[in-house]
Design an enzyme around this catalytic site. Structure first.
Site, PDB file in Angstrom:
ATOM      1  N   GLU A 127       0.848  -1.194   0.000  1.00 35.52           N
ATOM      2  CA  GLU A 127       0.000   0.000   0.000  1.00 35.52           C
ATOM      3  C   GLU A 127       0.884   1.244   0.000  1.00 35.52           C
ATOM      4  OE1 GLU A 127      -3.422  -0.202  -0.382  1.00 35.52           O
ATOM      5  OE2 GLU A 127      -2.613   1.736  -0.944  1.00 35.52           O
ATOM      6  N   LYS A 181       8.266  -1.267  -2.781  1.00 33.94           N
ATOM      7  CA  LYS A 181       7.657  -0.521  -1.678  1.00 33.94           C
ATOM      8  C   LYS A 181       8.742   0.082  -0.787  1.00 33.94           C
ATOM      9  CE  LYS A 181       4.941   0.771   1.674  1.00 33.94           C
ATOM     10  NZ  LYS A 181       4.317   2.063   1.566  1.00 33.94           N
ATOM     11  N   CYS A 216       6.775   5.531   5.681  1.00 33.04           N
ATOM     12  CA  CYS A 216       7.670   4.611   6.376  1.00 33.04           C
ATOM     13  C   CYS A 216       9.061   5.000   5.920  1.00 33.04           C
ATOM     14  CB  CYS A 216       7.399   3.174   5.966  1.00 33.04           C
ATOM     15  SG  CYS A 216       5.721   2.690   6.244  1.00 33.04           S
TER      16      CYS A 216
END
Ligand code: ADP
Length: 434
Positions: free
Chosen positions: A161, A220, A276
């Site tokens: 995501e 990611k 993140c």
């Protein structure tokens, strides 16, 4: 083609909750159940006060909750009934053993994999959504392969995501891209196709990228690293601005107009907040928590005001072992206020680490009158940029990121006793709870 009619999402956190709410909203014919071990979190998803604040999220949830979107603690039934299971549990930093303080702890993901294999029969697609180290899918697959059952066929996909705090619903409804990674075998490709079919109901095909599992997992982490580098770079320029008299917003505008660089993610701030930032040790952790830690380490008394996050959550976050070694000290030093004016009463300094507009409209004359003098104001996200001249006229000693504001600065020497600091934290988001 295998058709996905029922989805189960394990983990009703910042990733699982909004993602599956938007899937249910966009695909009324798919039955979506979000499950979690945390009963109070599930209760909150079923109430008027959702556990996460994101613009537009409440409307999305209310449009389909009870119709094709359900929040439940009955994890086993939801897994058993599902064609596709998303694993969206947390991957905290390891606090023990090899990789302590650095590596991501996969114990919750592995617990989910064991549960899935135990309660499932037939064919299911299991998709990792959490941000994981590369080859985490391998550890899921290994658990499946060593617990085979007749008729059980579990395919593993990676579908990370990319949502950002503050724009999660928009990011999910109109994603820059959807990334799906899986096995290069025919079975793997079939699973990828089935998941593509879900997203294709609202995302243009050209924006749906399919790769092998490891490319998906690494993409990611690499995207997070690139974003973190940009913020680190602009924060370094910001420090230069503060010592040279340049203004970081002007510099960001000038360099961002170069198309090779681009203007996004060039906003200097007190922390990363919102992505993140650590490759393989993924935590989206709020900068306000670290500012609080720093101030607590200095013995400051903190009065925290947050319009959205509950007191219990704030205290819990600040009592985490990597923030405070002694939870008793947190209760000694931290007071959570229900009102920003109350929080500032008698404070030496006011720290703003939020982008909420409501903080622009506070009565700063009144705040100044009730603070100790000199009254310091740290504008950690340049939220009050336009107000700086007025705030200076009121008498505040202003410090901000990336430019000099107060020139005739009175050196800060705390008077007797510990300083009392007031913090207006970042907006509540995934792991941004203070
Ligand atoms: P993220 O930001 O990745 O969504 P959060 O910490 O916000 O992470 O949410 C993860 C959620 O996953 C938590 O609500 C936690 O209770 C839940 N969870 C963790 N392990 C399990 C498990 N084995 N089964 C069900 N839910 C779990």
């Amino acid at each position: 083609m295998f058709q996905i009619n029922r989805i189960c999402c394990i983990g009703a956190g910042y990733v699982g909750g909004p993602t599956c709410s938007v899937i249910a909203h966009m695909c009324p014919e798919i039955h979506v159940t979000v499950v979690d071990v945390n009963e109070s979190r599930i209760n909150a998803w079923n109430s008027d006060t959702l556990p996460i604040y994101e613009p537009g999220l409440k409307e999305v949830v209310e449009s389909c909750r009870g119709k094709n979107l359900f929040f439940s603690t009955d994890i086993d039934s939801a897994i058993r009934d599902a064609d596709l299971v998303f694993i969206s549990v947390n991957t905290p930093t390891k606090t023990y053993g090899m990789g302590k303080g650095r590596a991501a702890d996969l114990k919750y993901i592995e617990a989910c994999a064991r549960r899935i294999v135990e309660v499932s029969n037939g064919y299911k697609i299991v998709t990792e959504k959490s941000t994981v180290p590369v080859r985490a899918a391998e550890s899921i697959r290994r658990i499946f392969d060593s617990n085979t059952k007749p008729n059980l066929n579990l395919q593993v996909l990676s579908n990370p995501e990319f949502l950002a705090e503050g724009t999660a619903v928009r990011d999910l409804k109109e994603p820059d891209r959807v990334l799906i990674g899986g096995d290069e075998t025919a079975e793997g490709q079939r699973a990828i196709r089935a998941l593509c079919d879900v997203y294709e109901r609202w995302v243009p095909k050209a924006r749906i990228i399919t790769t092998n599992t490891w490319s998906s997992e690494l993409s990611k982490l690499a995207a997070n690293a690139f974003l973190a580098q940009r913020i680190s770079s602009i924060n370094s320029i910001s420090a230069l601005c503060e010592s040279t008299g340049a203004d970081v917003e002007e510099v960001a505008l000038a360099i961002g107009m170069d198309q090779r660089i681009g203007s996004k993610f060039l906003k200097a701030s007190v922390g990363f907040g919102g992505v993140c930032v650590c490759v393989c040790v993924s935590h989206r952790e709020s900068s306000s928590i670290y500012i609080s830690k720093y101030l607590m380490d200095e013995g400051a008394k903190l009065h925290i005001y947050d319009p959205k996050v509950l007191k219990e959550q704030i205290i819990l976050d600040l009592s985490q072992p990597h923030i405070s070694e002694d939870p008793l000290r947190v209760s000694e030093l931290v007071t959570v206020s229900v009102d920003p004016y109350q929080a500032c009463q008698g404070a030496h300094a006011l720290v703003v680490c939020t982008e909420w507009d409501m903080f622009k409209d506070l009565d700063y004359e009144m705040i100044y009158d009730h603070m100790l003098k000199p009254a310091f104001l740290f504008d950690g996200r340049r939220l009050l940029d336009q107000l700086h001249p007025r705030l200076q006229n009121i008498g505040f000693q202003i410090e901000t990121i990336g430019k000099k504001v107060t020139t005739s600065r009175i050196p800060y020497t705390p008077t007797a006793g510990v300083p009392r600091i007031s913090i207006n934290p970042e907006p509540p988001t995934k792991k941004t709870k203070v």
